[in-house]
Design a protein around this motif. Structure first.
Motif, short mmCIF file in Angstrom:
data_model
loop_
_atom_site.label_atom_id
_atom_site.label_comp_id
_atom_site.label_asym_id
_atom_site.label_seq_id
_atom_site.Cartn_x
_atom_site.Cartn_y
_atom_site.Cartn_z
N ASN A 27 0.98 -1.24 0.03
CA ASN A 27 -0.23 0.04 0.18
C ASN A 27 0.89 1.19 -0.12
OD1 ASN A 27 -3.09 -0.29 0.40
ND2 ASN A 27 -2.11 -2.25 1.35
N ALA A 28 1.96 1.32 0.69
CA ALA A 28 2.79 2.38 0.82
C ALA A 28 3.33 2.64 -0.66
CB ALA A 28 3.99 2.34 1.96
N ALA A 29 4.09 1.66 -1.18
CA ALA A 29 4.41 1.54 -2.55
C ALA A 29 3.33 2.03 -3.79
CB ALA A 29 4.95 0.05 -3.21
N LYS A 30 2.34 1.58 -3.57
CA LYS A 30 1.12 1.90 -4.55
C LYS A 30 0.86 3.37 -4.21
CE LYS A 30 -2.20 1.68 -7.64
NZ LYS A 30 -2.97 3.17 -7.35
N TYR A 31 0.93 3.86 -3.13
CA TYR A 31 0.49 5.22 -2.83
C TYR A 31 1.82 6.10 -3.34
CZ TYR A 31 -0.59 9.65 -0.42
OH TYR A 31 -0.77 10.96 -0.14
N TYR A 32 3.02 5.71 -2.88
CA TYR A 32 4.16 6.48 -3.73
C TYR A 32 4.08 6.50 -5.22
CZ TYR A 32 8.97 7.88 -4.65
OH TYR A 32 9.98 8.80 -5.17
N TYR A 33 3.79 5.33 -5.76
CA TYR A 33 3.83 5.35 -7.23
C TYR A 33 2.59 6.13 -7.74
CZ TYR A 33 2.03 3.19 -11.60
OH TYR A 33 1.60 2.85 -12.90
N ALA A 34 1.45 6.35 -7.14
CA ALA A 34 0.31 7.10 -7.82
C ALA A 34 0.49 8.44 -7.45
CB ALA A 34 -0.91 6.64 -7.14
N ALA A 35 0.90 8.76 -6.25
CA ALA A 35 1.22 10.25 -5.89
C ALA A 35 2.06 10.84 -6.55
CB ALA A 35 1.32 10.29 -4.36
N ASN A 36 2.93 10.27 -7.35
CA ASN A 36 4.19 10.84 -7.79
C ASN A 36 4.14 10.72 -9.42
OD1 ASN A 36 6.17 12.22 -5.45
ND2 ASN A 36 5.51 10.13 -4.84
N TYR A 37 3.36 9.93 -9.90
CA TYR A 37 3.25 9.61 -11.28
C TYR A 37 3.21 10.65 -12.57
CZ TYR A 37 2.00 7.32 -15.63
OH TYR A 37 2.05 6.85 -17.10
N GLN B 213 4.15 13.82 -11.64
CA GLN B 213 5.31 14.69 -11.47
C GLN B 213 6.24 13.89 -12.24
OE1 GLN B 213 6.31 17.71 -10.19
NE2 GLN B 213 8.30 17.20 -10.54
N THR B 214 6.52 12.65 -12.30
CA THR B 214 7.47 11.86 -12.82
C THR B 214 7.37 11.86 -14.51
OG1 THR B 214 7.74 10.48 -11.22
CG2 THR B 214 8.55 9.67 -13.22
N VAL B 215 6.35 11.95 -14.98
CA VAL B 215 6.04 12.16 -16.49
C VAL B 215 6.34 13.49 -16.76
CG1 VAL B 215 4.00 11.93 -18.07
CG2 VAL B 215 4.14 10.31 -16.50
N ARG B 216 6.36 14.47 -16.19
CA ARG B 216 6.54 15.88 -16.51
C ARG B 216 8.06 15.84 -16.96
NH1 ARG B 216 6.60 20.65 -12.21
NH2 ARG B 216 8.87 20.02 -12.19
N TYR B 217 9.00 15.00 -16.11
CA TYR B 217 10.25 14.99 -16.41
C TYR B 217 10.65 14.63 -17.95
CZ TYR B 217 11.73 15.69 -11.46
OH TYR B 217 11.68 16.49 -10.29
N LEU B 218 9.83 13.47 -18.34
CA LEU B 218 10.05 13.03 -19.52
C LEU B 218 9.42 13.78 -20.57
CD1 LEU B 218 10.87 10.17 -20.67
CD2 LEU B 218 8.79 9.47 -20.53
#
Length: 471
Positions: A353-363, A365-370
């Motif tokens: 659940n912590a991993a899924k939260y981190y993935y979703a909450a930062n997705y 923002q991460t795509v913005r770099y790309l």
């Protein structure tokens, strides 16, 4: 029974199921162009003679028969790791059959309340496993007015419910939304969408029913249309699995297929069990996707001659940090597994659940770099047809040139994948799925609070503050 061949899988879909797409009722999905690619995707999972992944798809059951590994109940860390590896090479149309892992993980608790339900779970699991069938995860209700409970809605059918109880079974009515691959599986495994209150016994219901059962109707939607060019749509052309709007119009369910029928104390337990395995599947995909982002970002930098630029290097470093946090989280969840009383191993609840939260909450923002690295060409790149055209193609090859050693066609493929993964058909789907699959961010927050050792954290905080932790 022996494992199915790809051809037998296709034939099994000709069973009279009621399916709609784009305003058309499709009586035989195996011959319709909209279903060609998704059927081919699932069909590949039935290639047990595949020299590369055939062995990975199989395991030996406790009675000596061979079944698809999607049905293997993990008993140790090695089993979990093998399952993760299998998931990396399996279509979502098969992966949703993991719903039986959720059911088997709560079978012990269900059995204590009603032994018949536990026996039904075991029987249906073995039936699907031994007949090499696929099943969908059917959980999300329309929900109507979110301020009101299931029993308080203007229309009582806005949550799937039992409308009649018979000697030989129950009759259910309602709908379930966002059901991946519903039209391509054999069984619809229905779960409660959430916990239910004492007055909502008719809504605390779980069962498995064939897709072609009378009263079941599926309305489909996909990320893109059929027959997309793989050059221009390298992701969408291979991953357009339909999502089903599944209607249960007074569907009869025999008692031997029922897992829950009014026991409200079990509703949330069933719903949460599916959430864990859905989020585990989401993390497998997240790890794969985040590694792709790193590779695409680095390729763009190198093709543009900016691989030594400190600004672009920082962006790649951010993408690497994201990818590694996800990979390590999934690895931790498998190594620190939990176990049911009957010995079934499952990933660590808090970690997933912590991993899924981190993935979703930062997705996002991460795509913005790309997108920042790729620039406008991510959206405005000409199509393959223009590249192949003798007249227009010469201009594309001339003006998309960057430096010696960079092939223009390869550069176009890289940019097309960035666009398709993050800014087009598949990308739009993924933007929502990253947040919502397995439950939105609030669902993970709830599960993290429930599974975190808060008492230990408070005691350590009091001790660090110089207070008496025993008070």
């Amino acid at each position: 029974m022996p494992l199915k061949t790809p051809e037998q899988y296709v034939e099994s879909l000709r069973d009279g199921r009621v399916t709609y797409w784009d305003g058309e009722r499709i009586d035989d999905i195996t011959t319709h162009p909209r279903f060609r690619m998704p059927i081919d995707s699932v069909k590949a999972d039935y290639r047990y003679d595949d020299p590369k992944y055939g062995a990975l798809r199989q395991y030996q059951t406790e009675d000596g028969s061979v079944a698809h590994r999607i049905f293997q109940i993990p008993r140790d860390e090695a089993d979990l790791n093998t399952r993760v590896e299998m998931m990396n090479h399996t279509s979502i149309g098969t992966l949703v059959t993991g719903v039986y892992m959720a059911l088997m993980s709560v079978k012990d608790a269900v059995e204590k309340v009603n032994p018949m339900y536990g026996a039904n779970i075991e029987r249906m699991y073995r039936y699907c496993r031994d007949n090499d069938l696929r099943a969908a995860e059917v959980i999300t209700d329309p929900k109507g007015d979110r301020k009101r409970s299931a029993a308080q809605q203007d229309d009582p059918d806005l949550y799937l419910r039992i409308v009649e109880r018979r000697k030989d079974g129950i009759v259910v009515r309602g709908a379930k939304l966002h059901i991946t691959a519903a039209s391509l599986v054999h069984e619809l495994v229905v779960m409660p969408t959430k916990g239910m209150k004492a007055e909502e016994t008719d809504y605390a219901v779980s069962f498995s029913i064939p897709v072609n059962a009378p009263g079941v109707k599926i309305i489909n939607r996909s990320v893109a249309g059929p027959d997309l060019n793989p050059f221009d749509y390298p992701a969408s052309s291979h991953h357009g699995m339909p999502e089903g709007f599944v209607v249960f119009d007074d569907v009869f369910v025999p008692w031997d297929r029922v897992f829950l029928a009014g026991e409200v104390e079990l509703a949330s337990k069933l719903a949460q069990s599916l959430g864990l395995w859905e989020r585990t599947g989401g993390m497998v995909e997240a790890v794969r996707l985040s590694e792709l982002f790193v590779g695409l970002a680095q390729l763009v930098n190198e093709m543009q001659g900016k691989d030594s630029d400190p600004v672009t290097q920082n962006s790649v470093a951010e993408l690497i940090a994201y990818a590694e946090m996800l990979r390590m989280s999934l690895d931790y969840a498998c190594r620190h597994y939990e176990k049911t009383p009957s010995g079934m191993v499952f990933p660590n609840t808090l970690a997933i659940n912590a991993a899924k939260y981190y993935y979703a909450a930062n997705y996002h923002q991460t795509v913005r770099y790309l997108h920042d690295l790729g620039g406008g060409l991510v959206l405005t790149l000409p199509l393959e047809a223009d590249l192949r055209n003798e007249e227009s193609g010469k201009y594309i090859r001339k003006y998309l040139y960057t430096k010696a050693g960079v092939n223009v066609e390869t550069r176009m493929r890289v940019y097309n994948l960035i666009r398709d993964l993050t800014a087009d058909a598949y990308g739009g789907w993924q933007f929502v799925v990253a947040l919502q699959a397995g439950g939105g961010l609030p669902a993970q927050r709830v599960m993290m609070r429930r599974s975190y050792n808060m008492d230990q954290a408070k005691k350590r905080a009091l001790s660090a503050a110089g207070a008496d932790a025993s008070e």
